[in-house]
Design a protein around this motif. Structure first.
Motif, PDB file in Angstrom:
ATOM      1  N   GLU A   1       0.867  -1.190   0.000  1.00  0.00           N
ATOM      2  CA  GLU A   1       0.000   0.000   0.000  1.00  0.00           C
ATOM      3  C   GLU A   1       0.903   1.239   0.000  1.00  0.00           C
ATOM      4  O   GLU A   1       1.754   1.408   0.863  1.00  0.00           O
ATOM      5  N   ARG A   2       0.703   2.104  -0.999  1.00  0.00           N
ATOM      6  CA  ARG A   2       1.628   3.199  -1.274  1.00  0.00           C
ATOM      7  C   ARG A   2       1.657   4.273  -0.180  1.00  0.00           C
ATOM      8  O   ARG A   2       2.717   4.798   0.169  1.00  0.00           O
ATOM      9  N   GLU A   3       0.508   4.628   0.353  1.00  0.00           N
ATOM     10  CA  GLU A   3       0.429   5.791   1.245  1.00  0.00           C
ATOM     11  C   GLU A   3       0.967   5.514   2.647  1.00  0.00           C
ATOM     12  O   GLU A   3       1.691   6.329   3.216  1.00  0.00           O
ATOM     13  N   ASN A   4       0.606   4.396   3.225  1.00  0.00           N
ATOM     14  CA  ASN A   4       0.963   4.119   4.614  1.00  0.00           C
ATOM     15  C   ASN A   4       2.048   3.058   4.788  1.00  0.00           C
ATOM     16  O   ASN A   4       2.970   3.213   5.580  1.00  0.00           O
ATOM     17  N   GLU A   5       1.939   1.994   4.016  1.00  0.00           N
ATOM     18  CA  GLU A   5       2.860   0.868   4.180  1.00  0.00           C
ATOM     19  C   GLU A   5       4.243   1.168   3.589  1.00  0.00           C
ATOM     20  O   GLU A   5       5.277   0.868   4.213  1.00  0.00           O
ATOM     21  N   TRP A   6       4.255   1.753   2.401  1.00  0.00           N
ATOM     22  CA  TRP A   6       5.517   1.977   1.693  1.00  0.00           C
ATOM     23  C   TRP A   6       6.495   2.888   2.445  1.00  0.00           C
ATOM     24  O   TRP A   6       7.679   2.543   2.560  1.00  0.00           O
ATOM     25  N   PRO A   7       6.083   4.049   2.975  1.00  0.00           N
ATOM     26  CA  PRO A   7       7.044   4.906   3.681  1.00  0.00           C
ATOM     27  C   PRO A   7       7.767   4.195   4.829  1.00  0.00           C
ATOM     28  O   PRO A   7       8.934   4.485   5.100  1.00  0.00           O
ATOM     29  N   LYS A   8       7.100   3.259   5.459  1.00  0.00           N
ATOM     30  CA  LYS A   8       7.699   2.540   6.593  1.00  0.00           C
ATOM     31  C   LYS A   8       8.782   1.551   6.144  1.00  0.00           C
ATOM     32  O   LYS A   8       9.720   1.268   6.882  1.00  0.00           O
TER      33      LYS A   8
END
Length: 204
Positions: free
Chosen positions: A35-42
């Motif tokens: 998931e690009r918005e929440n999962e990816w930055p982490k």
């Protein structure tokens, strides 16, 4: 047989050529969609170069679409017979990567004014230029991009076709019979046909 795990966003994008090649080779793989918005930055900092896709082979991570595709192409005998064959095929694959990047530049743009300007230039100038060059290649190479036989560049083209068609809102193979025939041949390959039937229905 190696264990393959592909991690990418829930789009076709740069993951689709890899999925097509794995499917063509009947190589089972985990299809992990981030998931690009929440999962990816982490998870970004933990990736090789802060980018997706990542292909894990027996637990070891490899990055960047083109080298991954070339590796799979070599495993599947899709890079020609000689180093010069491979050089030609790599050149086509790189050009296709550039074409898809050009389309992504306007598709992902959030400023409506810039997006409109970039889309017009892409749809009217850049995309037709590439497609006409590709049509000529297929026409003069026995229906494929090089050497009259299937290569990973042919599969790469068909894998990005739908993204380009949907983003540009154009019939990519219209009046380009060699590209139309090439796409039909690739889509008829058993592994790819099976993938198309089960993959998520996405726009880009």
């Amino acid at each position: 047989m190696p264990h393959y795990k592909l991690t990418y966003f829930n789009v076709m994008g740069l993951g689709e050529p890899i999925r097509f090649l794995l499917s063509y080779g009947d190589l089972e793989f985990e299809d992990i969609r981030v998931e690009r918005e929440n999962e990816w930055p982490k998870m970004k900092k933990s990736t090789v170069f802060g980018q997706l896709p990542i292909l894990e082979i027996d637990g070891e991570s490899f990055s960047q679409t083109l080298p991954i595709c070339r590796y799979l192409g070599k495993q599947l005998n899709l890079i020609g017979k000689t180093d010069l064959d491979a050089l030609k095929i790599d050149g086509v694959a790189n050009a296709l990567h550039d074409l898809r990047k050009n389309v992504a530049m306007f598709y992902r743009e959030t400023d409506p004014v810039i997006k409109k300007q970039r889309k017009e230039e892409s749809v009217n100038v850049t995309v037709p230029f590439y497609l006409d060059k590709l049509e000529e290649l297929a026409k003069t190479n026995g229906g494929y991009f090089h050497g009259g036989k299937l290569s990973y560049a042919d599969i790469f083209f068909v894998a990005i076709h739908d993204s380009i068609a949907n983003a540009c809102e154009i019939p990519v193979t219209e009046n380009r019979p060699s590209l139309k025939s090439l796409r039909e041949k690739v889509l008829a390959l058993p592994g790819i046909k099976s993938w198309i039937e089960k993959r998520p229905k996405l726009q880009f």
